[in-house]
Design a protein around this motif. Sequence first.
Motif, PDB file in Angstrom:
ATOM      1  N   MET A   1       0.814  -1.156  -0.118  1.00 15.18           N
ATOM      2  CA  MET A   1       0.044  -0.038  -0.018  1.00 15.18           C
ATOM      3  C   MET A   1       0.959   1.641   0.071  1.00 15.18           C
ATOM      4  O   MET A   1       2.057   1.301   0.715  1.00 15.18           O
ATOM      5  N   SER A   2       0.620   2.209  -0.656  1.00 13.35           N
ATOM      6  CA  SER A   2       1.187   3.423  -0.818  1.00 13.35           C
ATOM      7  C   SER A   2       0.903   4.428   0.408  1.00 13.35           C
ATOM      8  O   SER A   2       0.103   4.060   1.157  1.00 13.35           O
ATOM      9  N   ASP A   3       1.606   5.507   0.410  1.00 17.05           N
ATOM     10  CA  ASP A   3       1.401   6.477   1.618  1.00 17.05           C
ATOM     11  C   ASP A   3       0.131   6.878   1.643  1.00 17.05           C
ATOM     12  O   ASP A   3      -0.680   7.284   2.428  1.00 17.05           O
ATOM     13  N   LEU A   4      -0.409   7.325   0.472  1.00 17.54           N
ATOM     14  CA  LEU A   4      -1.761   7.867   0.261  1.00 17.54           C
ATOM     15  C   LEU A   4      -2.572   6.751   0.644  1.00 17.54           C
ATOM     16  O   LEU A   4      -3.756   7.045   1.037  1.00 17.54           O
ATOM     17  N   GLY A   5      -2.419   5.557   0.226  1.00 18.40           N
ATOM     18  CA  GLY A   5      -3.376   4.465   0.583  1.00 18.40           C
ATOM     19  C   GLY A   5      -3.310   4.552   2.153  1.00 18.40           C
ATOM     20  O   GLY A   5      -4.527   4.066   2.658  1.00 18.40           O
ATOM     21  N   ASP A   6      -2.164   4.494   2.797  1.00 14.62           N
ATOM     22  CA  ASP A   6      -2.148   4.540   4.446  1.00 14.62           C
ATOM     23  C   ASP A   6      -2.803   5.598   4.784  1.00 14.62           C
ATOM     24  O   ASP A   6      -3.633   5.547   5.870  1.00 14.62           O
ATOM     25  N   LEU A   7      -2.959   6.796   3.908  1.00 12.64           N
ATOM     26  CA  LEU A   7      -3.998   7.978   4.507  1.00 12.64           C
ATOM     27  C   LEU A   7      -5.251   7.681   4.175  1.00 12.64           C
ATOM     28  O   LEU A   7      -6.170   8.531   4.695  1.00 12.64           O
ATOM     29  N   GLY A   8      -5.916   6.792   3.462  1.00 11.05           N
ATOM     30  CA  GLY A   8      -7.117   6.366   3.359  1.00 11.05           C
ATOM     31  C   GLY A   8      -7.737   6.433   1.796  1.00 11.05           C
ATOM     32  O   GLY A   8      -8.829   6.297   1.551  1.00 11.05           O
ATOM     33  N   LEU A   9      -6.753   6.633   0.876  1.00 11.36           N
ATOM     34  CA  LEU A   9      -7.419   6.504  -0.571  1.00 11.36           C
ATOM     35  C   LEU A   9      -7.271   5.212  -1.119  1.00 11.36           C
ATOM     36  O   LEU A   9      -6.181   4.327  -0.956  1.00 11.36           O
ATOM     37  N   SER A  10      -8.099   4.826  -1.689  1.00 10.90           N
ATOM     38  CA  SER A  10      -8.114   3.445  -2.444  1.00 10.90           C
ATOM     39  C   SER A  10      -7.269   3.617  -3.636  1.00 10.90           C
ATOM     40  O   SER A  10      -6.871   4.684  -4.025  1.00 10.90           O
ATOM     41  N   SER A  11      -6.632   2.462  -4.472  1.00  8.59           N
ATOM     42  CA  SER A  11      -5.850   2.543  -5.326  1.00  8.59           C
ATOM     43  C   SER A  11      -6.302   3.337  -6.697  1.00  8.59           C
ATOM     44  O   SER A  11      -5.667   4.107  -7.151  1.00  8.59           O
ATOM     45  N   TYR A  12      -7.612   3.172  -6.981  1.00 12.10           N
ATOM     46  CA  TYR A  12      -8.341   3.930  -7.903  1.00 12.10           C
ATOM     47  C   TYR A  12      -8.313   5.542  -7.577  1.00 12.10           C
ATOM     48  O   TYR A  12      -8.138   6.424  -8.491  1.00 12.10           O
ATOM     49  N   GLU A  13      -8.522   5.887  -6.419  1.00 16.00           N
ATOM     50  CA  GLU A  13      -8.544   7.164  -5.742  1.00 16.00           C
ATOM     51  C   GLU A  13      -7.223   7.909  -6.073  1.00 16.00           C
ATOM     52  O   GLU A  13      -7.066   9.075  -6.547  1.00 16.00           O
ATOM     53  N   GLU A  14      -6.394   7.197  -5.434  1.00 12.38           N
ATOM     54  CA  GLU A  14      -4.883   7.658  -5.732  1.00 12.38           C
ATOM     55  C   GLU A  14      -4.580   7.761  -7.118  1.00 12.38           C
ATOM     56  O   GLU A  14      -4.049   9.018  -7.680  1.00 12.38           O
ATOM     57  N   ALA A  15      -4.896   7.015  -7.997  1.00 10.64           N
ATOM     58  CA  ALA A  15      -4.684   6.931  -9.410  1.00 10.64           C
ATOM     59  C   ALA A  15      -5.230   8.311  -9.865  1.00 10.64           C
ATOM     60  O   ALA A  15      -4.534   8.985 -10.854  1.00 10.64           O
ATOM     61  N   ALA A  16      -6.468   8.463  -9.863  1.00  4.65           N
ATOM     62  CA  ALA A  16      -7.219   9.576 -10.359  1.00  4.65           C
ATOM     63  C   ALA A  16      -6.725  10.750  -9.635  1.00  4.65           C
ATOM     64  O   ALA A  16      -6.453  11.996 -10.439  1.00  4.65           O
ATOM     65  N   TYR A  17      -6.332  10.948  -8.510  1.00  5.62           N
ATOM     66  CA  TYR A  17      -5.903  12.161  -7.919  1.00  5.62           C
ATOM     67  C   TYR A  17      -4.449  12.751  -8.672  1.00  5.62           C
ATOM     68  O   TYR A  17      -4.166  13.634  -8.902  1.00  5.62           O
ATOM     69  N   ARG A  18      -3.557  11.635  -8.607  1.00  6.70           N
ATOM     70  CA  ARG A  18      -2.133  11.846  -9.167  1.00  6.70           C
ATOM     71  C   ARG A  18      -2.266  12.225 -10.702  1.00  6.70           C
ATOM     72  O   ARG A  18      -1.693  13.187 -11.347  1.00  6.70           O
ATOM     73  N   ALA A  19      -3.582  11.748 -11.557  1.00  4.96           N
ATOM     74  CA  ALA A  19      -3.607  11.915 -12.941  1.00  4.96           C
ATOM     75  C   ALA A  19      -4.057  13.792 -12.793  1.00  4.96           C
ATOM     76  O   ALA A  19      -3.619  14.352 -13.744  1.00  4.96           O
ATOM     77  N   LEU A  20      -4.852  14.024 -11.937  1.00  9.72           N
ATOM     78  CA  LEU A  20      -5.233  15.322 -11.856  1.00  9.72           C
ATOM     79  C   LEU A  20      -4.277  16.314 -11.627  1.00  9.72           C
ATOM     80  O   LEU A  20      -4.378  17.592 -12.150  1.00  9.72           O
ATOM     81  N   LEU A  21      -3.177  15.766 -10.937  1.00  9.13           N
ATOM     82  CA  LEU A  21      -2.064  16.792 -10.474  1.00  9.13           C
ATOM     83  C   LEU A  21      -1.456  16.965 -11.678  1.00  9.13           C
ATOM     84  O   LEU A  21      -0.843  18.166 -12.044  1.00  9.13           O
ATOM     85  N   GLN A  22      -1.245  15.939 -12.557  1.00 13.36           N
ATOM     86  CA  GLN A  22      -0.520  16.046 -13.818  1.00 13.36           C
ATOM     87  C   GLN A  22      -1.542  16.915 -14.872  1.00 13.36           C
ATOM     88  O   GLN A  22      -0.807  17.658 -15.620  1.00 13.36           O
ATOM     89  N   PRO A  71      -1.905  19.814  -2.810  1.00 12.87           N
ATOM     90  CA  PRO A  71      -1.326  18.391  -2.178  1.00 12.87           C
ATOM     91  C   PRO A  71      -1.231  18.673  -0.640  1.00 12.87           C
ATOM     92  O   PRO A  71      -1.775  17.706   0.254  1.00 12.87           O
ATOM     93  N   ASP A  72      -0.895  19.924  -0.422  1.00 15.12           N
ATOM     94  CA  ASP A  72      -0.706  20.105   1.108  1.00 15.12           C
ATOM     95  C   ASP A  72      -2.320  19.915   1.703  1.00 15.12           C
ATOM     96  O   ASP A  72      -2.320  19.472   2.976  1.00 15.12           O
ATOM     97  N   GLU A  73      -3.275  20.681   1.009  1.00 15.12           N
ATOM     98  CA  GLU A  73      -4.543  20.622   1.628  1.00 15.12           C
ATOM     99  C   GLU A  73      -5.191  19.448   1.509  1.00 15.12           C
ATOM    100  O   GLU A  73      -5.764  18.617   2.416  1.00 15.12           O
ATOM    101  N   ALA A  74      -4.741  18.546   0.467  1.00 15.80           N
ATOM    102  CA  ALA A  74      -5.306  17.027   0.491  1.00 15.80           C
ATOM    103  C   ALA A  74      -4.809  16.284   1.416  1.00 15.80           C
ATOM    104  O   ALA A  74      -5.368  15.509   1.967  1.00 15.80           O
ATOM    105  N   VAL A  75      -3.695  16.443   1.690  1.00  8.88           N
ATOM    106  CA  VAL A  75      -2.575  15.595   2.803  1.00  8.88           C
ATOM    107  C   VAL A  75      -3.270  15.862   4.208  1.00  8.88           C
ATOM    108  O   VAL A  75      -3.868  15.002   4.884  1.00  8.88           O
ATOM    109  N   ASP A  76      -3.513  17.203   4.444  1.00 14.57           N
ATOM    110  CA  ASP A  76      -4.233  17.870   5.964  1.00 14.57           C
ATOM    111  C   ASP A  76      -5.567  17.124   6.085  1.00 14.57           C
ATOM    112  O   ASP A  76      -5.955  16.763   7.046  1.00 14.57           O
ATOM    113  N   ARG A  77      -6.412  16.899   4.611  1.00 10.86           N
ATOM    114  CA  ARG A  77      -7.924  16.386   5.022  1.00 10.86           C
ATOM    115  C   ARG A  77      -7.754  15.112   5.388  1.00 10.86           C
ATOM    116  O   ARG A  77      -8.569  14.692   5.963  1.00 10.86           O
ATOM    117  N   LEU A  78      -6.882  14.226   4.301  1.00  9.69           N
ATOM    118  CA  LEU A  78      -6.916  12.917   4.576  1.00  9.69           C
ATOM    119  C   LEU A  78      -6.354  12.633   6.047  1.00  9.69           C
ATOM    120  O   LEU A  78      -6.731  11.643   6.669  1.00  9.69           O
TER     121      LEU A  78
END
Length: 266
Positions: A1-22, A71-78
């Motif tokens: 599990m990735s760090d974002l997964g440890d913070l509560g995102l599923s694999s699809y949620e993490e993939a979608a968020y990273r795609a939007l960052l790009q 990302p800072d906001e996302a991490v704080d909320r997670l």
Amino acid sequence: MSDLGDLGLSSYEEAAYRALLQLGRATASDVAETGDVPKGRIYDVLNGLAARDIVRAHTGSEPRRYEAVHPDEAVDRLLAERERELAAERDRYENLADSVSTELSRTVPVEGQFWEVGLGADDAVAAMGEQFDRADDRLYSVVGPPYGESAPEAVRRETEAYADLVAGDVEARLLTTPELAAANPTEALVDALDSAEGFAVRTTSTIDLTFDVLDGEEVYLNAPAPFTPGERVGAVVVRDPEFAVRMEARFEEAWAEAEPVVSPRQ
């Protein structure tokens, strides 16, 4: 599990968020393609992220576009989400532990101890001193059998030892019979009544058991000798707060109706 997964995102949620960052602001179709998220799942994924304030949904155009929060906001909320979840989980386990502890305590044997100690013996005087040493707040004593038939010297020795001990900081109450109070007016006991602020004596007509209650937590029960009047085979200490509270309540009831003993010097 990735760090974002440890913070509560599923694999699809993490993939979608990273795609939007790009991609920046992008359609669901673009996010699905860039993030390798199945198109049949992408709207559920993005709407779930939007509900958690991890992405923003822009509804002013068609097709709808999505944008990742910083990302800072996302991490704080997670992190805040995980902290709330962990706090709720901790509360649940603490409540469970309390429930289990209460259930198991009903099956734990009461701690007790018996020691053989004759009336007026050195061990009896030493045990009385240990009682006062263990007491933090109060020691309530009821004195009846076998003292009424005991050797006067043995009773005098214990009475004087008790009188010496009540001068401390512990509240000491002595409940006995009028006959015992009249038969044992030792000088030490009179001195204690005159000088010890936390010490009081009262009498009541009927006492069938000699015992002490220490701080509402321990009870010391005297065991009279079965075939020798005026003697004691020993004492039992019962360390059971529930039992001690009941015995202290019985003491308080008798004390409220008992007759105060005043110093003959007053």
